[in-house]
Design a protein around this motif. Structure first.
Motif, PDB file in Angstrom:
ATOM      1  N   ILE A   1       0.113   1.398  -6.424  1.00 14.03           N
ATOM      2  CA  ILE A   1      -1.055   0.786  -5.812  1.00 14.03           C
ATOM      3  C   ILE A   1      -0.326  -0.675  -5.294  1.00 14.03           C
ATOM      4  CG2 ILE A   1      -2.041  -0.632  -7.988  1.00 14.03           C
ATOM      5  CD1 ILE A   1      -4.760  -0.242  -6.340  1.00 14.03           C
ATOM      6  N   THR A   2      -0.555  -1.197  -4.198  1.00 13.63           N
ATOM      7  CA  THR A   2      -0.001  -2.684  -3.845  1.00 13.63           C
ATOM      8  C   THR A   2      -0.862  -3.608  -4.403  1.00 13.63           C
ATOM      9  OG1 THR A   2       0.233  -1.627  -1.744  1.00 13.63           O
ATOM     10  CG2 THR A   2       0.565  -4.053  -1.704  1.00 13.63           C
ATOM     11  N   THR A   3      -0.147  -4.222  -5.565  1.00 16.38           N
ATOM     12  CA  THR A   3      -1.192  -5.223  -6.240  1.00 16.38           C
ATOM     13  C   THR A   3      -1.280  -6.519  -5.578  1.00 16.38           C
ATOM     14  OG1 THR A   3       1.061  -5.937  -7.507  1.00 16.38           O
ATOM     15  CG2 THR A   3      -0.341  -4.149  -8.552  1.00 16.38           C
ATOM     16  N   THR A   4      -0.470  -6.822  -4.717  1.00 19.25           N
ATOM     17  CA  THR A   4      -0.780  -8.100  -4.039  1.00 19.25           C
ATOM     18  C   THR A   4      -2.099  -8.048  -3.282  1.00 19.25           C
ATOM     19  OG1 THR A   4       0.875  -7.505  -2.178  1.00 19.25           O
ATOM     20  CG2 THR A   4       1.680  -8.759  -3.967  1.00 19.25           C
ATOM     21  N   LEU A   5      -2.617  -7.023  -2.843  1.00 29.24           N
ATOM     22  CA  LEU A   5      -3.681  -7.034  -1.567  1.00 29.24           C
ATOM     23  C   LEU A   5      -4.827  -6.203  -2.187  1.00 29.24           C
ATOM     24  CD1 LEU A   5      -1.422  -6.514   1.778  1.00 29.24           C
ATOM     25  CD2 LEU A   5      -2.527  -8.771   0.736  1.00 29.24           C
ATOM     26  N   SER A   6      -4.613  -4.976  -2.922  1.00 31.04           N
ATOM     27  CA  SER A   6      -5.567  -3.984  -3.199  1.00 31.04           C
ATOM     28  C   SER A   6      -6.701  -4.460  -4.204  1.00 31.04           C
ATOM     29  CB  SER A   6      -5.108  -2.701  -3.329  1.00 31.04           C
ATOM     30  OG  SER A   6      -4.128  -2.175  -2.084  1.00 31.04           O
ATOM     31  N   ALA A   7      -8.108  -4.450  -3.856  1.00 38.66           N
ATOM     32  CA  ALA A   7      -8.834  -4.441  -4.843  1.00 38.66           C
ATOM     33  C   ALA A   7      -9.279  -2.969  -5.157  1.00 38.66           C
ATOM     34  CB  ALA A   7     -10.187  -4.920  -4.200  1.00 38.66           C
ATOM     35  N   PHE A   8      -9.621  -2.606  -6.439  1.00 42.02           N
ATOM     36  CA  PHE A   8      -9.890  -1.356  -6.977  1.00 42.02           C
ATOM     37  C   PHE A   8     -10.996  -0.501  -5.919  1.00 42.02           C
ATOM     38  CE2 PHE A   8      -8.054  -2.896 -11.210  1.00 42.02           C
ATOM     39  CZ  PHE A   8      -6.769  -2.587 -10.828  1.00 42.02           C
ATOM     40  N   GLY A   9     -10.645   0.523  -5.653  1.00 40.76           N
ATOM     41  CA  GLY A   9     -11.625   1.298  -4.870  1.00 40.76           C
ATOM     42  C   GLY A   9     -11.818   1.047  -3.386  1.00 40.76           C
ATOM     43  N   THR A  10     -10.880   0.071  -2.876  1.00 40.79           N
ATOM     44  CA  THR A  10     -10.775  -0.073  -1.367  1.00 40.79           C
ATOM     45  C   THR A  10      -9.746   0.425  -0.447  1.00 40.79           C
ATOM     46  OG1 THR A  10      -9.436  -2.237  -1.820  1.00 40.79           O
ATOM     47  CG2 THR A  10     -11.768  -2.609  -1.860  1.00 40.79           C
ATOM     48  N   ASP A  11      -9.157   1.334  -1.449  1.00 41.42           N
ATOM     49  CA  ASP A  11      -8.051   2.170  -0.659  1.00 41.42           C
ATOM     50  C   ASP A  11      -7.963   3.563  -1.311  1.00 41.42           C
ATOM     51  OD1 ASP A  11      -6.803   1.956  -3.297  1.00 41.42           O
ATOM     52  OD2 ASP A  11      -5.504   0.485  -2.461  1.00 41.42           O
ATOM     53  N   ALA A  12      -7.101   4.359  -0.819  1.00 41.47           N
ATOM     54  CA  ALA A  12      -7.040   5.815  -1.241  1.00 41.47           C
ATOM     55  C   ALA A  12      -6.334   5.926  -2.528  1.00 41.47           C
ATOM     56  CB  ALA A  12      -6.268   6.775  -0.334  1.00 41.47           C
ATOM     57  N   GLN A  13      -5.846   4.802  -3.015  1.00 39.60           N
ATOM     58  CA  GLN A  13      -5.061   4.625  -4.274  1.00 39.60           C
ATOM     59  C   GLN A  13      -5.573   4.597  -5.638  1.00 39.60           C
ATOM     60  OE1 GLN A  13      -0.786   3.218  -3.908  1.00 39.60           O
ATOM     61  NE2 GLN A  13      -1.736   2.277  -2.225  1.00 39.60           N
ATOM     62  N   SER A  14      -6.890   4.527  -5.403  1.00 38.97           N
ATOM     63  CA  SER A  14      -7.880   4.065  -6.770  1.00 38.97           C
ATOM     64  C   SER A  14      -9.073   4.503  -6.813  1.00 38.97           C
ATOM     65  CB  SER A  14      -7.749   2.476  -6.804  1.00 38.97           C
ATOM     66  OG  SER A  14      -8.193   1.877  -5.924  1.00 38.97           O
ATOM     67  N   TRP A  15      -9.790   4.840  -7.663  1.00 35.91           N
ATOM     68  CA  TRP A  15     -11.200   5.198  -7.980  1.00 35.91           C
ATOM     69  C   TRP A  15     -11.681   4.372  -8.942  1.00 35.91           C
ATOM     70  CZ3 TRP A  15      -6.748   7.786  -7.683  1.00 35.91           C
ATOM     71  CH2 TRP A  15      -6.512   8.634  -6.710  1.00 35.91           C
ATOM     72  N   SER A  16     -12.939   3.494  -8.787  1.00 35.50           N
ATOM     73  CA  SER A  16     -13.516   2.673  -9.725  1.00 35.50           C
ATOM     74  C   SER A  16     -14.777   2.689  -9.964  1.00 35.50           C
ATOM     75  CB  SER A  16     -13.205   1.305  -9.293  1.00 35.50           C
ATOM     76  OG  SER A  16     -14.093   0.946  -8.140  1.00 35.50           O
TER      77      SER A  16
END
Length: 209
Positions: free
Chosen positions: A108-123
């Motif tokens: 996951i792109t740690t500089t930009l992504s809030a969890f659940g806002t992209d296809a790389q995380s489920w929150s």
């Protein structure tokens, strides 16, 4: 009689075969392992990670962390150091306040992504009003349940393609299931909001099988 260990095993102990309430439904042969530790290099400056790397607390004011390419710079989030790449896993956490507990690809792109806002995380998010939401790819789904305990169980099942969130107490309460096709290692991700609510999350248990 089912056994349940309240705290994580020390890292220098061998993994120990145990059973637990939720593990009976998930694993044939569960093992308790040392808990995944939190990666200080990913911690946002508004988060304080404990010395044992198992608890994180939301701060009102930022503290200094040296720059690091893995660090969350926009959102008050942190990742676990250890990730899972196959099989079935169960993580148990204690959470207070306004928080986000996520399963995320380690890429996951740690500089930009809030969890659940992209296809790389489920929150799973618990807001300041006590409401629960499930997030993935920016889509929000309200969970019409209220928590009566502060313990959350997270199941990652590579075989069945599922990420499951449960509330744990004397029994467990299913909160949400994501149907997923996991093709990379996944980590535990924690987001903490509202320092006035004493927002804190601690990692308590880790089972695999």
């Amino acid at each position: 009689m089912a056994q349940s260990i309240e705290m994580c095993l020390p890292k220098d102990q061998l993994k120990k075969r145990l059973t637990c309430l939720v593990c009976k439904d998930i694993f044939k042969d569960p093992y308790q392992l040392p808990c995944p530790t939190l990666n200080k290099y990913t911690a946002n400056p508004f988060l304080h990670v404990s010395d044992d790397l198992l608890t994180v607390r939301r701060l009102k004011n930022p503290q200094y962390y040296p720059p690091h390419p893995l660090r969350f710079t926009e959102d008050p989030q942190v990742l676990s150091t250890q990730c899972a790449s196959h099989g079935r896993h169960y993580w148990e956490l204690e959470a207070e306040g306004s928080w986000d507990i996520a399963v995320t690809y380690e890429t996951i792109t740690t500089t930009l992504s809030a969890f659940g806002t992209d296809a790389q995380s489920w929150s799973l998010r618990h807001d300041s009003k006590g409401r629960l939401f499930a997030y993935h790819t920016g889509e929000r789904q309200r969970i019409h349940k209220s928590l009566t305990h502060n313990t959350i169980g997270v199941v990652v099942d590579f075989y069945e393609g599922e990420i499951i969130f449960k509330e744990m107490g004397t029994t467990y309460n299913h909160l949400h299931t994501f149907e997923v096709d996991l093709n990379q290692p996944v980590c535990l991700g924690l987001g903490l909001f509202r320092p006035d609510l004493n927002t804190t999350i601690s990692v308590k248990k880790n089972y695999s099988g």
